[in-house]
Design a protein around this motif. Structure first.
Motif, PDB file in Angstrom:
ATOM      1  N   PRO A 237       0.805  -1.231   0.000  1.00 51.79           N
ATOM      2  CA  PRO A 237       0.000   0.000   0.000  1.00 51.79           C
ATOM      3  C   PRO A 237       0.834   1.275   0.000  1.00 51.79           C
TER       4      PRO A 237
ATOM      5  N   TYR B  86      -1.754   0.814  -7.819  1.00 50.70           N
ATOM      6  CA  TYR B  86      -2.009  -0.167  -6.762  1.00 50.70           C
ATOM      7  C   TYR B  86      -2.980  -1.264  -7.200  1.00 50.70           C
ATOM      8  N   SER B  87      -4.211  -0.879  -7.498  1.00 48.72           N
ATOM      9  CA  SER B  87      -5.218  -1.906  -7.768  1.00 48.72           C
ATOM     10  C   SER B  87      -5.007  -2.629  -9.090  1.00 48.72           C
TER      11      SER B  87
ATOM     12  N   TYR C  75      -1.719  -4.743  -6.142  1.00 52.34           N
ATOM     13  CA  TYR C  75      -2.732  -5.482  -5.387  1.00 52.34           C
ATOM     14  C   TYR C  75      -2.888  -6.932  -5.862  1.00 52.34           C
TER      15      TYR C  75
ATOM     16  N   ILE D 257      -5.918  -9.784   2.937  1.00 56.34           N
ATOM     17  CA  ILE D 257      -6.332  -8.801   1.939  1.00 56.34           C
ATOM     18  C   ILE D 257      -7.090  -7.654   2.600  1.00 56.34           C
TER      19      ILE D 257
ATOM     20  N   THR E 134      -4.689  -5.433   4.372  1.00 56.30           N
ATOM     21  CA  THR E 134      -3.969  -4.642   3.368  1.00 56.30           C
ATOM     22  C   THR E 134      -4.794  -3.439   2.940  1.00 56.30           C
ATOM     23  N   GLN E 135      -6.085  -3.635   2.736  1.00 60.06           N
ATOM     24  CA  GLN E 135      -6.973  -2.542   2.340  1.00 60.06           C
ATOM     25  C   GLN E 135      -7.082  -1.482   3.438  1.00 60.06           C
TER      26      GLN E 135
ATOM     27  N   LEU F 299      -3.990   0.510   3.295  1.00 57.80           N
ATOM     28  CA  LEU F 299      -4.040   1.368   2.107  1.00 57.80           C
ATOM     29  C   LEU F 299      -4.787   2.658   2.424  1.00 57.80           C
TER      30      LEU F 299
ATOM     31  N   TRP G  12     -11.898  -5.035  -1.687  1.00 55.96           N
ATOM     32  CA  TRP G  12     -11.674  -6.278  -0.949  1.00 55.96           C
ATOM     33  C   TRP G  12     -12.609  -7.375  -1.453  1.00 55.96           C
TER      34      TRP G  12
ATOM     35  N   THR H  19     -11.702  -9.132  -4.694  1.00 60.23           N
ATOM     36  CA  THR H  19     -10.513  -9.997  -4.735  1.00 60.23           C
ATOM     37  C   THR H  19     -10.826 -11.439  -4.367  1.00 60.23           C
TER      38      THR H  19
ATOM     39  N   PRO I  23     -10.644  -6.383  -9.063  1.00 60.62           N
ATOM     40  CA  PRO I  23     -10.355  -5.432  -7.982  1.00 60.62           C
ATOM     41  C   PRO I  23     -10.174  -4.001  -8.487  1.00 60.62           C
TER      42      PRO I  23
END
Length: 246
Positions: free
Chosen positions: A26, A64-65, A69, A115, A118-119, A122, A152, A155, A203
């Protein structure tokens, strides 16, 4: 029993490098996105109605996404199965009075949890860095939180797919290499109508403003996401229950 196996998986994570990746992924994505936004702020902010936080978010999504990600999800899955692939770990684990489905689902739940964490990081890093660099406009809290949650949720299919690959191959690098190969076309896929069927692009689509994606119906998109996820979980369980572990 699932709770006990899940606790064991969490204990094993403490000795891994996963936490470093959860932080660095992130951070890198936010820094690249915000930097690109600030370098071209005159292009992104042309009227008083333009919100800097939303415009900067599109650039975070670009790096990122779309790239970081999906790769992180592949790394999480591969690392989570690495211990079992080394030194007969699978045999030792499956020798315990635990159903194979319980072992498999516990790993999947851990990946989904990683995950989610992680979000969360971020969003924290985005807000902190955005405030430090004085991104113009009011923070659209609900919209940003929506992006985080939808990113999220989208994913889940990819997590199920990557776990299948990581369980079936002893090599740490092969599932990760496959993941990277399928991540590379994401920037093209998000601008095409077929992108919503592509788990590596889902995602990025979910974390993009609605007017910047080819998604025509969010209910249909997330129904599709859940269907692919369920098929991945069922297929993974069937495969794992019949897999000859060496």
């Amino acid at each position: 029993m699932l709770k006990r196996v899940f606790s064991v998986e969490l204990m094993k994570m403490k000795r891994s490098k996963l936490w470093f990746l959860i932080l660095m992924g992130p951070i890198i994505g936010v820094m690249l996105g915000v930097w690109n936004f600030l370098q071209n702020i005159d292009i992104f902010i042309q009227t008083k109605e333009d919100n800097g936080w939303l415009e900067a978010w599109t650039q975070v999504g670009l790096f990122y996404s779309s790239l970081i990600y999906p790769v992180l999800i592949g790394v999480y899955s591969a690392l989570l199965c690495r211990n079992e692939h080394i030194g007969g770990g699978w045999k030792a684990l499956l020798a315990l009075p635990v159903k194979r489905s319980t072992v498999y689902l516990s790993k999947l739940i851990v990946i989904i949890l990683l995950i989610a964490v992680t979000q969360i990081f971020l969003m924290i890093f985005y807000l902190v860095i955005g405030l430090l660099f004085s991104i113009p406009g009011n923070i659209p809290w609900m919209i940003l939180l929506g992006f985080m949650f939808k990113g999220w949720l989208a994913t889940l299919p990819l997590a199920a797919i990557q776990l299948i690959l990581s369980v079936n191959w002893n090599s740490f690098g092969l599932p990760l290499a496959i993941n990277i190969i399928f991540t590379l076309p994401v920037m093209l896929a998000v601008n095409a109508s077929y992108g919503q069927f592509y788990p590596w692009a889902q995602p990025a689509l979910a974390m993009s403003p609605f007017d910047e994606t080819p998604i025509q119906s969010l209910p249909i998109f997330y129904t599709l996401v859940l269907i692919i996820f369920c098929l991945g979980v069922i297929g993974g369980l069937i495969r794992f229950n019949t897999l000859d572990i060496e």
